[in-house]
Design a protein around this motif. Structure first.
Motif, PDB file in Angstrom:
ATOM      1  N   ASP A   1       0.864  -1.180   0.000  1.00 24.61           N
ATOM      2  CA  ASP A   1       0.000   0.000   0.000  1.00 24.61           C
ATOM      3  C   ASP A   1       0.899   1.227   0.000  1.00 24.61           C
ATOM      4  O   ASP A   1       1.503   1.587   1.018  1.00 24.61           O
ATOM      5  CB  ASP A   1      -0.892  -0.018   1.239  1.00 24.61           C
ATOM      6  CG  ASP A   1      -1.890   1.128   1.271  1.00 24.61           C
ATOM      7  OD1 ASP A   1      -1.611   2.191   0.683  1.00 24.61           O
ATOM      8  OD2 ASP A   1      -2.955   0.978   1.905  1.00 24.61           O
ATOM      9  N   LEU A   2       0.995   1.871  -1.163  1.00 17.61           N
ATOM     10  CA  LEU A   2       1.912   2.999  -1.327  1.00 17.61           C
ATOM     11  C   LEU A   2       1.526   4.175  -0.423  1.00 17.61           C
ATOM     12  O   LEU A   2       2.393   4.871   0.118  1.00 17.61           O
ATOM     13  CB  LEU A   2       1.924   3.443  -2.788  1.00 17.61           C
ATOM     14  CG  LEU A   2       3.243   3.975  -3.347  1.00 17.61           C
ATOM     15  CD1 LEU A   2       4.330   2.941  -3.250  1.00 17.61           C
ATOM     16  CD2 LEU A   2       3.065   4.422  -4.791  1.00 17.61           C
ATOM     17  N   GLU A   3       0.233   4.387  -0.261  1.00 22.07           N
ATOM     18  CA  GLU A   3      -0.220   5.492   0.587  1.00 22.07           C
ATOM     19  C   GLU A   3       0.216   5.281   2.039  1.00 22.07           C
ATOM     20  O   GLU A   3       0.699   6.207   2.693  1.00 22.07           O
ATOM     21  CB  GLU A   3      -1.740   5.629   0.507  1.00 22.07           C
ATOM     22  CG  GLU A   3      -2.284   6.811   1.315  1.00 22.07           C
ATOM     23  CD  GLU A   3      -3.788   6.957   1.185  1.00 22.07           C
ATOM     24  OE1 GLU A   3      -4.341   7.835   1.880  1.00 22.07           O
ATOM     25  OE2 GLU A   3      -4.415   6.211   0.405  1.00 22.07           O
ATOM     26  N   LYS A   4       0.061   4.060   2.528  1.00 21.25           N
ATOM     27  CA  LYS A   4       0.464   3.774   3.908  1.00 21.25           C
ATOM     28  C   LYS A   4       1.988   3.876   4.063  1.00 21.25           C
ATOM     29  O   LYS A   4       2.485   4.403   5.069  1.00 21.25           O
ATOM     30  CB  LYS A   4      -0.015   2.389   4.328  1.00 21.25           C
ATOM     31  CG  LYS A   4       0.360   2.040   5.769  1.00 21.25           C
ATOM     32  CD  LYS A   4      -0.159   0.679   6.206  1.00 21.25           C
ATOM     33  CE  LYS A   4      -1.608   0.758   6.617  1.00 21.25           C
ATOM     34  NZ  LYS A   4      -2.062  -0.497   7.299  1.00 21.25           N
TER      35      LYS A   4
ATOM     36  N   ASN B   1       3.984   5.790   2.419  1.00 22.93           N
ATOM     37  CA  ASN B   1       4.377   7.191   2.421  1.00 22.93           C
ATOM     38  C   ASN B   1       3.980   7.913   3.706  1.00 22.93           C
ATOM     39  O   ASN B   1       4.643   8.871   4.119  1.00 22.93           O
ATOM     40  CB  ASN B   1       3.803   7.910   1.192  1.00 22.93           C
ATOM     41  CG  ASN B   1       4.670   7.711  -0.037  1.00 22.93           C
ATOM     42  OD1 ASN B   1       5.898   7.703   0.069  1.00 22.93           O
ATOM     43  ND2 ASN B   1       4.053   7.535  -1.195  1.00 22.93           N
ATOM     44  N   LYS B   2       2.913   7.456   4.347  1.00 22.55           N
ATOM     45  CA  LYS B   2       2.563   8.017   5.657  1.00 22.55           C
ATOM     46  C   LYS B   2       3.638   7.653   6.682  1.00 22.55           C
ATOM     47  O   LYS B   2       4.026   8.481   7.515  1.00 22.55           O
ATOM     48  CB  LYS B   2       1.194   7.512   6.103  1.00 22.55           C
ATOM     49  CG  LYS B   2       0.028   8.174   5.373  1.00 22.55           C
ATOM     50  CD  LYS B   2      -1.319   7.661   5.879  1.00 22.55           C
ATOM     51  CE  LYS B   2      -2.466   8.355   5.163  1.00 22.55           C
ATOM     52  NZ  LYS B   2      -3.799   7.841   5.601  1.00 22.55           N
TER      53      LYS B   2
ATOM     54  N   SER C   1       6.755   9.674   6.022  1.00 24.03           N
ATOM     55  CA  SER C   1       6.622  11.114   6.305  1.00 24.03           C
ATOM     56  C   SER C   1       7.231  11.489   7.653  1.00 24.03           C
ATOM     57  O   SER C   1       7.516  12.663   7.906  1.00 24.03           O
ATOM     58  CB  SER C   1       5.147  11.526   6.275  1.00 24.03           C
ATOM     59  OG  SER C   1       4.428  10.974   7.367  1.00 24.03           O
TER      60      SER C   1
ATOM     61  N   HIS D   1      10.377   9.198   0.502  1.00 24.13           N
ATOM     62  CA  HIS D   1       9.066   8.854  -0.045  1.00 24.13           C
ATOM     63  C   HIS D   1       9.189   7.707  -1.049  1.00 24.13           C
ATOM     64  O   HIS D   1      10.276   7.410  -1.548  1.00 24.13           O
ATOM     65  CB  HIS D   1       8.420  10.064  -0.717  1.00 24.13           C
ATOM     66  CG  HIS D   1       9.128  10.519  -1.955  1.00 24.13           C
ATOM     67  ND1 HIS D   1      10.272  11.276  -1.917  1.00 24.13           N
ATOM     68  CD2 HIS D   1       8.855  10.323  -3.279  1.00 24.13           C
ATOM     69  CE1 HIS D   1      10.675  11.531  -3.144  1.00 24.13           C
ATOM     70  NE2 HIS D   1       9.849  10.956  -3.996  1.00 24.13           N
TER      71      HIS D   1
ATOM     72  N   PHE E   1       7.579   5.940  -4.701  1.00 18.47           N
ATOM     73  CA  PHE E   1       6.873   6.240  -5.937  1.00 18.47           C
ATOM     74  C   PHE E   1       6.986   5.057  -6.890  1.00 18.47           C
ATOM     75  O   PHE E   1       7.871   4.194  -6.722  1.00 18.47           O
ATOM     76  CB  PHE E   1       7.398   7.516  -6.604  1.00 18.47           C
ATOM     77  CG  PHE E   1       8.864   7.480  -6.984  1.00 18.47           C
ATOM     78  CD1 PHE E   1       9.277   7.050  -8.241  1.00 18.47           C
ATOM     79  CD2 PHE E   1       9.834   7.896  -6.075  1.00 18.47           C
ATOM     80  CE1 PHE E   1      10.609   7.030  -8.599  1.00 18.47           C
ATOM     81  CE2 PHE E   1      11.181   7.874  -6.414  1.00 18.47           C
ATOM     82  CZ  PHE E   1      11.573   7.447  -7.674  1.00 18.47           C
TER      83      PHE E   1
ATOM     84  N   GLU F   1       4.410  -2.468   6.972  1.00 19.10           N
ATOM     85  CA  GLU F   1       3.228  -2.333   6.106  1.00 19.10           C
ATOM     86  C   GLU F   1       2.607  -3.697   5.852  1.00 19.10           C
ATOM     87  O   GLU F   1       1.384  -3.861   5.953  1.00 19.10           O
ATOM     88  CB  GLU F   1       3.626  -1.653   4.788  1.00 19.10           C
ATOM     89  CG  GLU F   1       2.465  -1.319   3.866  1.00 19.10           C
ATOM     90  CD  GLU F   1       1.979  -2.507   3.036  1.00 19.10           C
ATOM     91  OE1 GLU F   1       0.794  -2.529   2.674  1.00 19.10           O
ATOM     92  OE2 GLU F   1       2.805  -3.424   2.762  1.00 19.10           O
TER      93      GLU F   1
ATOM     94  N   GLU G   1       0.062   0.282  11.761  1.00 20.23           N
ATOM     95  CA  GLU G   1      -0.347   1.631  11.398  1.00 20.23           C
ATOM     96  C   GLU G   1       0.885   2.521  11.259  1.00 20.23           C
ATOM     97  O   GLU G   1       1.936   2.245  11.870  1.00 20.23           O
ATOM     98  CB  GLU G   1      -1.292   2.200  12.464  1.00 20.23           C
ATOM     99  CG  GLU G   1      -2.640   1.504  12.523  1.00 20.23           C
ATOM    100  CD  GLU G   1      -3.370   1.554  11.185  1.00 20.23           C
ATOM    101  OE1 GLU G   1      -3.396   2.634  10.563  1.00 20.23           O
ATOM    102  OE2 GLU G   1      -3.915   0.505  10.771  1.00 20.23           O
ATOM    103  N   PRO G   2       0.777   3.599  10.469  1.00 21.74           N
ATOM    104  CA  PRO G   2       1.933   4.476  10.257  1.00 21.74           C
ATOM    105  C   PRO G   2       2.570   4.985  11.549  1.00 21.74           C
ATOM    106  O   PRO G   2       3.790   5.138  11.636  1.00 21.74           O
ATOM    107  CB  PRO G   2       1.350   5.627   9.432  1.00 21.74           C
ATOM    108  CG  PRO G   2       0.224   4.995   8.685  1.00 21.74           C
ATOM    109  CD  PRO G   2      -0.361   3.989   9.619  1.00 21.74           C
TER     110      PRO G   2
END
Length: 260
Positions: free
Chosen positions: A142-145, A147-148, A151, A180, A182, A216, A221-222
């Motif tokens: 999960d790329l969104e997770k 990146n969180k 961060s 990050h 991508f 992940e 969780e982030p």
């Protein structure tokens, strides 16, 4: 005396890292990137030449654009001709891609303001030609997770949780500019982790990458990643990613040099 800056690309698979090693492994010479380039420089200059690199990549780690400088007593070689001259004596897994003259006080190590690494993660089944340059994880993170989690890697941080045992650094604090993930624009089955900092601890990028993927995949969780980072406890980090996917991507000499 001229100070020559080289941009160096290499496939680190068959090297024991960047740094020259004077000892032998079971009676056999230790093959390093720095050592091979210095052999080439010696053939050109007829004497030993010390080469200073911007970063000491580990065994199996690659480079798109390592920076290294040396002092040359030869005034007759046009600076751009150092590229073919050095390459003529190098093995095919090292290539000099650029050369230029810099100020006498310039140091690839101490003048560098930041270093950027790329880590390539293959989410499916790589081709044989890719295996030396990616980490196959065989699932779609999960790329969104991710990146969180990444961060939290911003600013001046104590990175002790991601330092390998035996790291000799006086301080485990580093200044991270950015981190990050991508999708690779040439292959949608590859995700890239990019991280830029003033410097890195021993195996720090691989430890961070392995931890992020592990957390992940484990459903953390982030905020859990931040807890591990803040703990400064290496035992709480995830497994270290293999060297195959890691590339020293860029050395910057612009901007402020942070001393953390």
């Amino acid at each position: 005396m001229r100070n020559i800056l080289l941009t160096v690309s290499y496939d680190g698979t068959d090297f024991c890292g960047w740094q020259r090693q004077d000892k032998s492994d079971k009676g056999k010479p230790v093959r390093t990137v720095q050592g091979e380039i210095e052999k080439s420089l010696e053939k050109i200059h007829k004497t030993h030449i010390n080469l200073t690199g911007s970063g000491r990549t580990d065994s199996g780690v690659h480079a798109f654009a390592q920076a290294a400088n040396f002092y040359s007593t030869i005034d007759t070689i046009p600076v751009e001709k150092y590229v073919p001259a050095i390459n003529a004596f190098l093995p095919p897994d090292i290539r000099i891609v650029d050369s230029k003259e810099v100020d006498e006080s310039f140091s690839s190590r101490f003048s560098a303001t930041s270093r950027t690494y790329h880590y390539f993660i293959h989410t499916k089944n790589p081709f044989a030609s890719q295996m030396r340059y990616v980490w196959p994880v065989h699932y779609k993170p999960d790329l969104e997770k991710l990146n969180k989690m990444a961060s939290y890697l911003r600013g001046e941080l104590d990175c002790a949780a991601f330092a390998a045992a035996g790291d000799a650094s006086l301080s485990t604090c580093r200044y991270i500019d950015d981190a990050h993930f991508f999708i690779d624009d040439k292959d949608s089955d590859i995700i890239v982790f990019e991280i830029t900092a003033n410097a890195f601890l021993w195996k720090m990028v691989r430890s961070i990458t392995g931890s992020l993927i592990h957390f992940e995949k484990s459903g953390k969780e982030p905020e859990y990643f931040k807890e591990v980072l803040d703990s400064c406890d290496r035992k709480k980090a995830g497994p270290t990613a293999p060297p195959t996917g890691l590339f020293l991507y860029k050395i910057s000499f612009e901007g402020e040099r942070r001393h953390v």
